[in-house]
Design an enzyme around this catalytic site. Structure first.
Site: not given
Ligand SMILES: Cc1cc2nc3c(=O)[nH]c(=O)nc-3n(C[C@H](O)[C@H](O)[C@H](O)COP(=O)(O)OP(=O)(O)OC[C@H]3O[C@@H](n4cnc5c(N)ncnc54)[C@H](O)[C@@H]3O)c2cc1C
Length: 306
Positions: A130, A183
């Site tokens: 990660d 990723r």
């Molecule tokens: C499989 C996976 C691994 C990840 N690994 C890392 C990592 O190693 N390091 C790191 O910094 N980040 C990691 N992340 C987190 C990532 O960086 C984002 O903070 C997170 O995924 C929210 O961004 P988004 O792309 O979903 O878009 P956003 O623009 O934040 O969200 C888009 C839409 O998705 C929905 N949504 C998003 N998050 C949530 C929530 N928590 N609860 C409910 N609805 C939500 C909402 O409806 C929102 O409008 C990971 C995420 C995923 C999915």
């Protein structure tokens, strides 16, 4: 935006963590985002996801560990996790944070622990490293590439790059050149304008650019997002460029946008669910609440009603 900053600040507080760990409301809030506290708890939720056609990446929660003995415990838990995944025949790989292996104590300690994990994993089990906050980015990549380029030649591992960081465009090119699996996510930490895009539109535009590079030139990228605009951009680009669905996978978090998860699988896309477990759920849960503060209101109202 204010709430997000506050929640991310709270995510880093040891005092708040102590309070939350002993608070019933906080613990029940966390349950939505984690599969359980113990290794034995994960079998049923992982199997349920597998039965719905989703693969899993299991993450043992334990970031920013400060004592060497704790890092040994985390490492041992991963070794037990591999046995568990094999014994139960789960369709799962693992994700690991280098700070949980000792990166904040000494790079060499984290490296030794990661090597133990990669050795025990064996060539068939993939271990995703990660990505954490920007003070750790360069050290994480240095450590990763040291292992990648070492004589042992581990290939059962990959990295995470965050589209909110300015530097990620170059990091993506490095990964493409080396054939490293990436990723791609937007990034979950509080970062300043010197290192990261501040506007959602910029973070999204960067995500699309990096996604397109990885989809055309990368090695089986994981596209990690719940954003339907990003997902649509992937589908559209893959269609245009004739990239088949077995050359990449979507990834989402346990408990986030379940209906969207099911929809993707029904449409024939590969989907992996990042599934955390363990007692150290506080910082992870706070970052999830920061992504959507409405979750906090929703959870609190339903608890009051309950
Ligand atoms: C499989 C996976 C691994 C990840 N690994 C890392 C990592 O190693 N390091 C790191 O910094 N980040 C990691 N992340 C987190 C990532 O960086 C984002 O903070 C997170 O995924 C929210 O961004 P988004 O792309 O979903 O878009 P956003 O623009 O934040 O969200 C888009 C839409 O998705 C929905 N949504 C998003 N998050 C949530 C929530 N928590 N609860 C409910 N609805 C939500 C909402 O409806 C929102 O409008 C990971 C995420 C995923 C999915």
């Amino acid at each position: 935006m204010m709430t997000r900053t506050l929640l991310l600040q709270m995510a880093g507080s040891r005092k708040m963590e102590h309070f939350a760990r002993h608070n019933r409301i906080a613990a029940s809030l966390a349950q939505r985002f984690i599969a359980g506290e113990k290794l034995e708890d994960i079998t049923a939720p992982v199997r349920a996801l597998n039965q719905q056609g989703m693969s899993v990446s299991l993450d043992f929660l334990g970031e920013s560990v400060s004592f060497e003995a704790e890092t040994a415990e985390v490492t041992d838990t991963y070794l037990r996790l591999f046995q568990h995944i094999r014994a139960e025949a789960l369709n799962a790989n693992v994700s690991v944070k280098l700070t949980s292996l000792g990166l904040d104590i000494a790079d060499a300690l984290a490296e030794r622990n990661l090597l133990r994990i990669l050795q025990a994993a064996g060539p068939e089990m993939f271990v995703r490293v990660d990505m954490e906050g920007s003070p750790h980015t360069q050290r994480t990549l240095n450590l990763f590439y040291r292992i990648w380029n070492s004589e042992q030649g581990f290939r059962n591992t990959g990295i995470v790059l965050q589209s909110y960081l300015h530097r990620s465009a170059e990091d993506v090119e490095d990964a493409i050149r080396a054939g490293v699996r990436v990723r791609l996510c937007k990034g979950a930490y509080r970062e300043g304008p010197e290192v990261a895009f501040q506007e959602k539109s910029e973070v999204d535009a960067s995500f699309v650019r990096l996604m397109q590079r990885l989809l055309t030139e990368g090695n089986y990228p994981g596209i990690a997002t719940h954003d339907t605009n990003m997902i649509d951009a992937v589908k559209e680009f893959a269609r245009q460029k004739n990239i088949s669905t077995d050359r990449y996978e979507f990834q989402m978090l346990f408990g986030v946008r379940r209906e969207l998860q099911e929809q993707l699988v029904q449409q024939g896309y590969r989907l992996r669910i990042y599934t955390p477990f363990g007692e150290h759920w506080y910082p992870y849960t706070m970052r999830r609440l920061a992504e959507r503060p409405a979750n906090l209101r929703f959870a609190l109202t339903s608890m009051v009603r309950g």
